[in-house]
Design a protein around this motif. Structure first.
Motif, PDB file in Angstrom:
ATOM      1  N   TYR A 376     -72.352  19.109 -30.615  1.00  0.00           N
ATOM      2  CA  TYR A 376     -71.627  18.657 -29.435  1.00  0.00           C
ATOM      3  C   TYR A 376     -70.484  17.725 -29.853  1.00  0.00           C
ATOM      4  CZ  TYR A 376     -75.722  20.373 -26.885  1.00  0.00           C
ATOM      5  OH  TYR A 376     -76.725  21.172 -26.370  1.00  0.00           O
ATOM      6  N   PHE A 377     -69.494  17.639 -28.982  1.00  0.00           N
ATOM      7  CA  PHE A 377     -68.336  16.786 -29.261  1.00  0.00           C
ATOM      8  C   PHE A 377     -68.025  15.901 -28.056  1.00  0.00           C
ATOM      9  CE2 PHE A 377     -67.698  20.523 -31.941  1.00  0.00           C
ATOM     10  CZ  PHE A 377     -67.376  19.948 -33.169  1.00  0.00           C
ATOM     11  N   ALA A 378     -67.470  14.711 -28.333  1.00  0.00           N
ATOM     12  CA  ALA A 378     -67.038  13.821 -27.257  1.00  0.00           C
ATOM     13  C   ALA A 378     -65.947  12.886 -27.759  1.00  0.00           C
ATOM     14  CB  ALA A 378     -68.221  12.999 -26.734  1.00  0.00           C
ATOM     15  N   GLY A 379     -65.030  12.549 -26.859  1.00  0.00           N
ATOM     16  CA  GLY A 379     -64.007  11.560 -27.197  1.00  0.00           C
ATOM     17  C   GLY A 379     -62.815  12.119 -27.931  1.00  0.00           C
ATOM     18  N   GLU A 380     -62.200  11.256 -28.711  1.00  0.00           N
ATOM     19  CA  GLU A 380     -60.903  11.552 -29.301  1.00  0.00           C
ATOM     20  C   GLU A 380     -60.936  12.555 -30.446  1.00  0.00           C
ATOM     21  OE1 GLU A 380     -56.939   9.148 -30.853  1.00  0.00           O
ATOM     22  OE2 GLU A 380     -58.753   8.028 -30.397  1.00  0.00           O
ATOM     23  N   ILE A 381     -62.105  12.917 -30.937  1.00  0.00           N
ATOM     24  CA  ILE A 381     -62.186  13.963 -31.962  1.00  0.00           C
ATOM     25  C   ILE A 381     -61.680  15.286 -31.388  1.00  0.00           C
ATOM     26  CG2 ILE A 381     -64.580  14.598 -31.395  1.00  0.00           C
ATOM     27  CD1 ILE A 381     -65.010  15.149 -34.388  1.00  0.00           C
ATOM     28  N   LEU A 382     -61.745  15.425 -30.063  1.00  0.00           N
ATOM     29  CA  LEU A 382     -61.246  16.620 -29.379  1.00  0.00           C
ATOM     30  C   LEU A 382     -59.726  16.558 -29.239  1.00  0.00           C
ATOM     31  CD1 LEU A 382     -63.952  16.526 -26.601  1.00  0.00           C
ATOM     32  CD2 LEU A 382     -63.736  18.382 -28.271  1.00  0.00           C
ATOM     33  N   ASP A 383     -59.122  17.714 -29.036  1.00  0.00           N
ATOM     34  CA  ASP A 383     -57.664  17.776 -28.834  1.00  0.00           C
ATOM     35  C   ASP A 383     -57.343  17.385 -27.394  1.00  0.00           C
ATOM     36  OD1 ASP A 383     -54.967  18.225 -29.114  1.00  0.00           O
ATOM     37  OD2 ASP A 383     -55.118  20.411 -28.919  1.00  0.00           O
ATOM     38  N   ILE A 384     -57.671  16.130 -27.074  1.00  0.00           N
ATOM     39  CA  ILE A 384     -57.417  15.557 -25.749  1.00  0.00           C
ATOM     40  C   ILE A 384     -56.759  14.202 -25.957  1.00  0.00           C
ATOM     41  CG2 ILE A 384     -58.451  14.575 -23.664  1.00  0.00           C
ATOM     42  CD1 ILE A 384     -60.780  16.512 -23.999  1.00  0.00           C
ATOM     43  N   ASP A 385     -55.695  13.941 -25.240  1.00  0.00           N
ATOM     44  CA  ASP A 385     -55.151  12.580 -25.230  1.00  0.00           C
ATOM     45  C   ASP A 385     -54.430  12.335 -23.920  1.00  0.00           C
ATOM     46  OD1 ASP A 385     -51.902  12.696 -26.183  1.00  0.00           O
ATOM     47  OD2 ASP A 385     -53.133  14.403 -26.761  1.00  0.00           O
ATOM     48  N   GLY A 386     -54.572  11.118 -23.440  1.00  0.00           N
ATOM     49  CA  GLY A 386     -53.966  10.724 -22.179  1.00  0.00           C
ATOM     50  C   GLY A 386     -52.881   9.690 -22.394  1.00  0.00           C
ATOM     51  N   VAL A 387     -52.139   9.417 -21.343  1.00  0.00           N
ATOM     52  CA  VAL A 387     -51.125   8.377 -21.413  1.00  0.00           C
ATOM     53  C   VAL A 387     -51.825   7.026 -21.296  1.00  0.00           C
ATOM     54  CG1 VAL A 387     -49.332   9.864 -20.482  1.00  0.00           C
ATOM     55  CG2 VAL A 387     -50.679   8.451 -18.916  1.00  0.00           C
TER      56      VAL A 387
END
Length: 410
Positions: A376-387
């Motif tokens: 499982y994955f969570a947080g910034e290790i994923l290709d997700i980023d917000g302003v």
């Protein structure tokens, strides 16, 4: 069943707590390489911790994510900022909303959030190991063909788990382990940064801020635009408008080696024609006033003087003497000013990374890998980023809560 969580940041803690609280029968182990966990929580928001943002509409919430918004839309229907507020409130921590929507603990102290997470983890029975730098992460199958994970620490200690949650943030080791377990890693580049600009128009103006500007990068299909407050710094430009633009333009600017033209409209409520007409009115109404000293617009006086001087209007010239050419140049400078970005700065100590584990390979109902069952994955290790504004923490709370819930039900 044994559950191993690697990464003692916001996502790691929240995931471990969610998992352990939902199923007390699980043995949850949280491994953190540093001696002090939750380091990023400690420094966020200038030490106050910008926990989340007061945007409780999932459809609007996803608009604040340059990457990952589409994938998060369904996730936010299950756990969003309102749920984050309630989660902390139920544990004795109240959050407050500031004028720009950012939410902080009422204590204005990140230690409040850290203490809450540490206590919740301890109460839920999570076993926390600090100074637990991970050397290798491998998956094996036993004699019954059931898979399990083996995590070896740098000190030689070995942990085995039936389920593994990677919440390693932007640590390159996390990407390496994910890749070794079959995942594609989208190239990582910085996001949320300030612009280095050396320009005569900005010289001596450090500390000057403008409440609402429009900033643009690129042209055509590559055109990027943001509106918001802007701050002039010793090295160039910062503030919400710049940070948002850096996030949306993270790859664009990286490809250009942070060398690009930036267009600034200091007064976005105007276009060239409306501003020109207003200045002509000023010329008629205040003919004897000196241009450099009389700013008829909602601009900081020092910025106005700098722009007037830059286009060559002499300090003694009064409004009745301004030529048509000078008027056009002044309008153009305010609405279409061009500045050269020569590099990137940092946004305090709050670095954010664009890139990471490909979202196509993740089941966003459970945060489980489609490539490696039990991972499982969570947080910034994923290709997700917000302003900036609490959005990156919110994606961490959401993805880790979903992962913890899913793991607890296995």
């Amino acid at each position: 069943m044994n559950v191993i969580v690697i990464g003692g940041g916001a996502a790691g803690f929240f995931g471990a707590i969610a998992c352990a609280e939902a199923n007390p029968q699980l043995k949850v182990t949280l491994l953190e390489a540093g001696q002090k966990p939750l380091a990023k929580v400690r420094i966020s928001g200038g030490g106050r911790c910008n926990v989340t943002h007061h945007c409780f509409d999932s459809a609007r919430l996803v608009e604040h994510y340059p990457r990952g918004g589409k994938a998060l839309r369904g996730a936010f229907t299950r756990f969003q900022p309102q749920d984050t507020v309630q989660w902390y409130k139920s544990r004795g921590v109240n959050l407050k909303t500031e004028a720009d929507g950012r939410m902080f603990p009422t204590t204005d102290n990140s230690e409040t959030i850290i203490s809450c997470l540490m206590q919740a983890a301890d109460k839920a029975g999570v076993r926390l190991f600090t100074g637990a730098g991970v050397k290798t992460v491998k998956q094996f199958s036993d004699s019954e063909d059931k898979s399990y994970f083996q995590v070896e620490l740098k000190n030689g200690r070995v942990f085995q788990g039936d389920r593994l949650l990677l919440a390693t943030g932007s640590n390159p080791l996390g990407y390496r382990w994910a890749k070794n377990l079959g995942h594609k890693i989208e190239p990582t580049v910085p996001s949320l940064f300030t612009f280095n600009i050396k320009d005569a128009r900005l010289q001596g103006l450090a500390g000057v801020s403008v409440d609402n500007v429009q900033v643009r990068l690129g042209t055509g299909k590559n055109k990027l635009e943001q509106t918001g407050a802007l701050l002039i710094t010793h090295w160039g430009l910062s503030g919400p408008a710049i940070l948002k633009l850096s996030a949306w333009g993270a790859r664009f600017l990286y490809d250009l080696k942070y060398n690009s033209r930036l267009q600034i409209n200091w007064l976005p409520k105007y276009n060239q024609e409306t501003l020109k007409q207003d200045l002509i009115t000023v010329k008629k109404a205040h003919p004897k006033k000196r241009i450099v000293n009389y700013c008829p617009l909602k601009l900081p006086k020092r910025l106005w003087q700098s722009l007037v001087n830059y286009i060559g209007i002499k300090s003694e010239k009064v409004w009745s003497e301004i030529s048509k050419k000078e008027l056009n140049k002044l309008v153009s400078e305010i609405i279409l000013g061009q500045y050269q970005i020569t590099g990137k700065g940092v946004f305090k100590e709050e670095f954010v990374t664009c890139g990471g584990v490909s979202l196509k390979e993740i089941n966003f109902k459970t945060m489980e890998s489609k490539k490696c069952p039990g991972l499982y994955f969570a947080g910034e290790i994923l290709d997700i980023d917000g302003v900036t504004g609490g959005f990156n923490f919110q994606s961490a709370w959401t993805t880790s809560w979903l992962a913890g819930q899913a793991i607890s039900q296995v």
